[in-house]
Design a protein around this motif. Structure first.
Motif, PDB file in Angstrom:
ATOM      1  N   LEU A  32      70.006 -25.176  52.007  1.00 41.27           N
ATOM      2  CA  LEU A  32      69.453 -23.936  51.437  1.00 41.27           C
ATOM      3  C   LEU A  32      68.900 -24.177  50.040  1.00 41.27           C
ATOM      4  CD1 LEU A  32      72.219 -21.406  52.560  1.00 41.27           C
ATOM      5  CD2 LEU A  32      69.945 -21.680  53.550  1.00 41.27           C
ATOM      6  N   ARG A  76      75.269 -26.428  54.231  1.00 40.31           N
ATOM      7  CA  ARG A  76      74.781 -25.327  53.380  1.00 40.31           C
ATOM      8  C   ARG A  76      73.831 -25.843  52.291  1.00 40.31           C
ATOM      9  NH1 ARG A  76      78.269 -19.966  51.646  1.00 40.31           N
ATOM     10  NH2 ARG A  76      76.622 -19.012  50.414  1.00 40.31           N
ATOM     11  N   ASP A  78      68.972 -13.672  50.539  1.00 37.73           N
ATOM     12  CA  ASP A  78      69.757 -14.816  50.075  1.00 37.73           C
ATOM     13  C   ASP A  78      71.096 -14.405  49.446  1.00 37.73           C
ATOM     14  OD1 ASP A  78      70.641 -17.272  49.251  1.00 37.73           O
ATOM     15  OD2 ASP A  78      68.980 -17.726  47.920  1.00 37.73           O
ATOM     16  N   LYS A 114      70.593 -17.920  57.556  1.00 34.96           N
ATOM     17  CA  LYS A 114      71.649 -18.209  56.578  1.00 34.96           C
ATOM     18  C   LYS A 114      73.035 -17.980  57.191  1.00 34.96           C
ATOM     19  CE  LYS A 114      73.184 -17.752  51.868  1.00 34.96           C
ATOM     20  NZ  LYS A 114      72.991 -17.289  50.511  1.00 34.96           N
TER      21      LYS A 114
HETATM   22  N1  GLY Z   1      71.825 -19.605  47.780  1.00 32.43           N
HETATM   23  C1  GLY Z   1      72.386 -20.763  48.342  1.00 32.43           C
HETATM   24  C2  GLY Z   1      73.688 -20.529  49.057  1.00 32.43           C
HETATM   25  O1  GLY Z   1      74.061 -19.412  49.290  1.00 32.43           O
HETATM   26  O2  GLY Z   1      74.336 -21.480  49.392  1.00 32.43           O
END
Ligand code: GLY
Ligand code: NAD
Length: 366
Positions: free
Chosen positions: A250, A247, A143, A233
Motif C-alpha cells: 500500500l 500490507r 485509505d 485494502k
Molecule cells: N495507508 C497504509 C496502510 O494503511 O497500511
C-alpha cells in the motif's frame, strides 16, 4: 437513482474485530440506525472540526438522536498540527468530564486527521472504547478510515505514537465529497490511482475512462471507486493486519512521497500530490530496471496529469534534502531503500533501491 440498490457493503473479516464498510449516497441520515445494533450504550461522542461539523454535524447529530442516542460534541481545531498527544489529552479530559464509559461510542466525523486522532483516543481511553469512522475526504474514504491504523504525530515524525485499533463500522457517504476543496479531492484521487496500479489493468482502465466523472463528482462512479479501493485494502488488512508483510504494498509511491513531504516541511504539498510524484519516480526506477516497459511509465504520467496532480519533482526542491529524509526513513533496513515497484500493472514487488538510482529518478527530464 435507487439509493438502496446503490449501497455497497465491504466486510473486513478479522475474527472478533470484523466490521463492515458501508458505502453509498444519503447515508448520514441513517447513521443512528446503522450503529444501534453495534453498540451497547446509547451515549455517543462525536469528534469533529468546525469546518466539517458546520457542514454535516447537524445531520449526524439528528440521525443519532432519532435513534435514541444522547449526543455529545468534542470539537478539535482544523489541521494536522492538532493530531497530537496534547489534543488527545484534551479529549481524554472531556470524556472524563462527561463520565464516558467503556460501552459509550466515539464517532470520528472528518478527514484523516480527525479519524487518526479519534481512533487513537478511542483505543487508549479505558483501554479501548467503541469507535466509528465517518470519513469525509476522499483520502480518508479510500485509505485512512480502513484498516485500523490510528496515531498522533510527534515533533520528530508523523504518526510515531499509535497503534492498531479497528472501528466497529466505517460509514462512507460520498455526497460529503461535494464540499471538499478541489485540491483535497485530487489529493485523495492520487491514492485511488495508486490502488489502480496495484489492483490491475481492469481498474486502471476504469479510472482512465472515468477520471473526468470523478472530478465532476459523479455519485455512482465515486461509489464504485471507493468500494473497489476499500475492497482491495480490506483483503490486504485481513492477511496482514499488523503490517509485517503484504500490507507494505500500500506504500506504492510513498517512499519518495514521504521524503518530498518532509523535505518541504509538510507545507507545500498535500499527501496525495507528494505520492503522485513518488509513484512517477518509482515507475522510472522500475523502467530503468527493465521491470516495466516505457508505456506503463507513461501511463502513470498521463493519468496523474489528467487528475490534476504533479508528476515532476520540482528542481526547486533540494534533492539532497529529499535524500536526507529518505535516509531517515523508518522502513530502511540496509544501505538500500525499501521500495514498492511494479513488474506490471497489478504486480507489486518489494525491492531494495540504491541512493544513486533514486537520485536519477528525481531528475526532472529523462
Ligand atoms: N495507508 C497504509 C496502510 O494503511 O497500511
Ligand atoms: P484532513 O483530515 O486534514 O482534511 C483535509 C481538509 O479538508 C481539512 O481542512 C478538513 O477540515 C477538510 N474537510 C474534510 N472533509 C471535508 C468535507 N467533506 N468538506 C469540506 N472540507 C472538508 O486531511 P486528509 O487528507 O483527509 O488526511 C490526512 C491525514 O490522514 C494525515 O494525518 C495522514 O497521516 C493520515 N493518514 C492515515 C492513514 C491511516 O492508515 N490511518 C492513511 C493515510 C493518511
Amino acid at each position: 437513482m435507487d439509493n438502496k440498490l446503490n449501497q455497497k457493503t465491504v466486510k473486513v473479516s478479522l475474527g472478533g474485530r470484523s466490521y463492515n464498510i458501508i458505502i453509498g449516497s444519503k447515508l448520514l441520515d441513517k447513521l443512528g440506525q446503522k450503529i444501534k445494533p453495534l453498540v451497547l450504550s446509547r451515549r455517543a461522542f462525536i469528534v469533529s472540526n468546525p469546518i466539517v461539523f458546520d457542514l454535516y454535524g447537524n445531520k449526524v447529530s439528528q440521525s443519532l438522536k432519532k435513534a435514541g442516542f444522547e449526543v455529545n460534541l468534542l470539537m478539535v481545531p482544523d489541521g494536522e498540527k492538532y493530531k497530537s498527544l496534547e489534543t488527545s489529552y484534551k479529549l481524554y479530559n472531556q470524556l472524563i468530564e462527561h463520565n464516558a464509559g467503556r460501552f459509550d461510542v466515539v464517532i470520528a466525523l472528518g478527514g484523516g486527521v480527525i479519524g487518526d486522532l479519534t481512533g487513537f483516543v478511542a483505543a487508549t481511553y479505558m483501554r479501548g472504547i467503541p469507535f466509528i469512522q465517518i470519513p469525509t475526504t476522499l483520502l480518508a474514504q479510500v485509505d485512512s478510515s480502513v484498516g485500523g491504523k490510528v496515531a498522533v504525530n510527534h515533533f520528530k515524525a508523523k504518526n510515531l505514537i499509535g497503534c492498531f485499533y479497528q472501528p466497529k463500522l466505517v460509514l462512507i457517504d460520498v455526497d460529503v465529497l461535494q464540499t471538499l476543496p478541489e485540491r483535497e479531492l485530487k489529493s485523495g484521487l492520487a491514492e485511488v490511482i495508486k490502488c489502480g496500479f496495484l489492483i490491475g489493468e481492469d481498474f486502471i482502465s476504469f479510472l482512465e475512462e472515468h477520471i473526468e466523472d470523478i472530478l465532476m463528482m459523479n455519485t455512482e462512479i465515486l461509489i464504485e471507486i471507493v468500494q473497489r479501493c476499500c475492497e482491495f485494502k480490506a483483503r490486504i488488512v485481513e492477511v496482514d493486519e499488523r503490517d509485517f508483510g503484504k500490507r507494505a504494498i500500500l506504500n506504492y509511491g510513498h517512499t519518495i512521497g514521504h521524503a518530498i513531504e518532509a523535505s518541504s516541511g509538510y507545507k507545500k504539498y498535500r499527501h496525495g500530490e507528494a505520492i503522485a510524484m513518488g509513484m512517477v519516480c518509482a515507475a522510472k526506477i522500475a523502467q530503468r530496471r527493465g521491470l516495466i516497459p516505457e508505456s506503463i511509465m507513461s501511463q502513470h504520467e498521463d493519468i496523474l496529469k489528467r487528475a490534476g496532480l504533479p508528476i515532476i519533482v520540482p528542481s526547486l526542491l533540494d534533492t539532497k534534502d529529499v535524500m536526507k529524509h529518505l535516509l531517515l526513513d523508518k522502513k530502511k533496513r540496509d544501505e538500500n531503500h525499501t521500495f514498492v515497484l511494479l513488474k506490471g500493472i497489478g504486480e507489486p514487488i518489494i525491492e531494495g533501491v540504491a541512493s544513486d538510482d533514486i537520485l536519477e529518478s528525481l531528475k526532472p527530464c529523462q
